[in-house]
Design a protein around this motif. Structure first.
Motif, PDB file in Angstrom:
ATOM      1  N   THR A   1       0.537   0.019  -9.101  1.00 23.49           N
ATOM      2  CA  THR A   1       0.578  -0.102  -7.655  1.00 23.49           C
ATOM      3  C   THR A   1      -0.316   0.962  -7.042  1.00 23.49           C
ATOM      4  O   THR A   1      -0.212   2.146  -7.384  1.00 23.49           O
ATOM      5  N   GLN A   2      -1.159   0.525  -6.151  1.00 20.70           N
ATOM      6  CA  GLN A   2      -2.049   1.460  -5.471  1.00 20.70           C
ATOM      7  C   GLN A   2      -1.245   2.186  -4.399  1.00 20.70           C
ATOM      8  O   GLN A   2      -0.532   1.568  -3.619  1.00 20.70           O
ATOM      9  N   MET A   3      -1.350   3.516  -4.360  1.00 19.70           N
ATOM     10  CA  MET A   3      -0.559   4.320  -3.427  1.00 19.70           C
ATOM     11  C   MET A   3      -1.281   4.420  -2.086  1.00 19.70           C
ATOM     12  O   MET A   3      -2.055   5.333  -1.844  1.00 19.70           O
ATOM     13  N   LYS A   4      -0.990   3.427  -1.255  1.00 19.92           N
ATOM     14  CA  LYS A   4      -1.486   3.451   0.120  1.00 19.92           C
ATOM     15  C   LYS A   4      -0.496   2.669   0.967  1.00 19.92           C
ATOM     16  O   LYS A   4       0.342   1.936   0.453  1.00 19.92           O
ATOM     17  N   ARG A   5      -0.576   2.844   2.240  1.00 20.90           N
ATOM     18  CA  ARG A   5       0.365   2.195   3.161  1.00 20.90           C
ATOM     19  C   ARG A   5       0.220   0.673   3.053  1.00 20.90           C
ATOM     20  O   ARG A   5      -0.891   0.150   3.056  1.00 20.90           O
ATOM     21  N   ILE A   6       1.390   0.001   2.987  1.00 17.85           N
ATOM     22  CA  ILE A   6       1.387  -1.470   2.952  1.00 17.85           C
ATOM     23  C   ILE A   6       1.181  -1.959   4.373  1.00 17.85           C
ATOM     24  O   ILE A   6       1.967  -1.641   5.267  1.00 17.85           O
ATOM     25  N   GLU A   7       0.160  -2.761   4.572  1.00 16.40           N
ATOM     26  CA  GLU A   7      -0.205  -3.206   5.921  1.00 16.40           C
ATOM     27  C   GLU A   7       0.738  -4.284   6.456  1.00 16.40           C
ATOM     28  O   GLU A   7       1.084  -4.283   7.625  1.00 16.40           O
ATOM     29  N   ASN A   8       1.170  -5.214   5.609  1.00 19.71           N
ATOM     30  CA  ASN A   8       2.060  -6.289   6.037  1.00 19.71           C
ATOM     31  C   ASN A   8       3.444  -5.705   6.286  1.00 19.71           C
ATOM     32  O   ASN A   8       4.077  -5.146   5.390  1.00 19.71           O
ATOM     33  N   GLU A   9       3.970  -5.858   7.530  1.00 16.77           N
ATOM     34  CA  GLU A   9       5.236  -5.239   7.924  1.00 16.77           C
ATOM     35  C   GLU A   9       6.405  -5.781   7.125  1.00 16.77           C
ATOM     36  O   GLU A   9       7.297  -5.034   6.735  1.00 16.77           O
TER      37      GLU A   9
END
Length: 183
Positions: free
Chosen positions: A6-14
């Motif tokens: 899993t890439q550690m960045k903010r998930i854009e889809n709420e």
């Protein structure tokens, strides 16, 4: 099937973000519980969601407040100890710096008294060195005179003792009846 990293960045889809939050929150709460049971550790976990909801876990029987208070006391003690250590360290560093400066001053003074590194000296500094050398020379001569005087007196005392031994009168010791003197 293998899961990818899993890439550690903010998930854009709420919606996906909310689902991931719920799953991971529950997994984190489970891990906190397991850690407290398996290792008999006091664990407190506080989570706030993006909507401001509070989720908490405490392994202590009383409440999370007791664990947080214990944490705050510990942090306060650590800060006080670190400040004390920092102050002591600073005092030692200051003392070390002053000793280093003092050693440099003494070394410079010694070199000047030996006649080295006199080129950068001003006339006043040269006069100070000269006066210091004269005072030192007076002390040396006084001590030398004192030692010579002690040796002279000791030698003179030895001569007096030797002379007294030479002047002693020799007497004969006779044991027995005295002889009659002839007249």
């Amino acid at each position: 099937m293998v899961r990818g990293k899993t890439q550690m960045k903010r998930i854009e889809n709420e919606t996906s973000r909310q689902v991931t939050f719920s799953k991971r929150r529950n997994g984190l709460l489970k891990k906190a519980f397991e850690l407290s049971v398996l290792c008999d550790a006091e664990v407190a976990l506080i989570i706030f969601s993006t909507r401001g909801r509070l989720y908490e876990f405490s392994s202590s029987t009383s409440s999370i407040n007791k664990t947080v208070e214990r944490y705050q006391r510990k942090i306060k003690d650590v800060c006080v100890n670190n400040n004390g250590i920092h102050e002591n360290t600073q005092i030692l560093k200051d003392g070390d710096m002053s000793m280093t400066k003092r050693i440099e001053q003494l070394d410079n003074s010694r070199r000047k008294l030996l006649g080295d590194e006199l080129d950068p000296c001003s006339i006043d500094e040269l006069r100070q060195v000269e006066n210091q050398l004269e005072r030192s020379l007076e002390k040396i001569r006084a001590r030398k005179y004192q030692i010579e005087r002690q040796h002279y007196l000791r030698d003179e005392d030895l001569e007096v003792v030797a002379e007294k031994r030479e002047e002693e009168v020799e007497t004969e010791l006779f044991i027995g009846r005295p002889e009659k003197q002839k007249r």
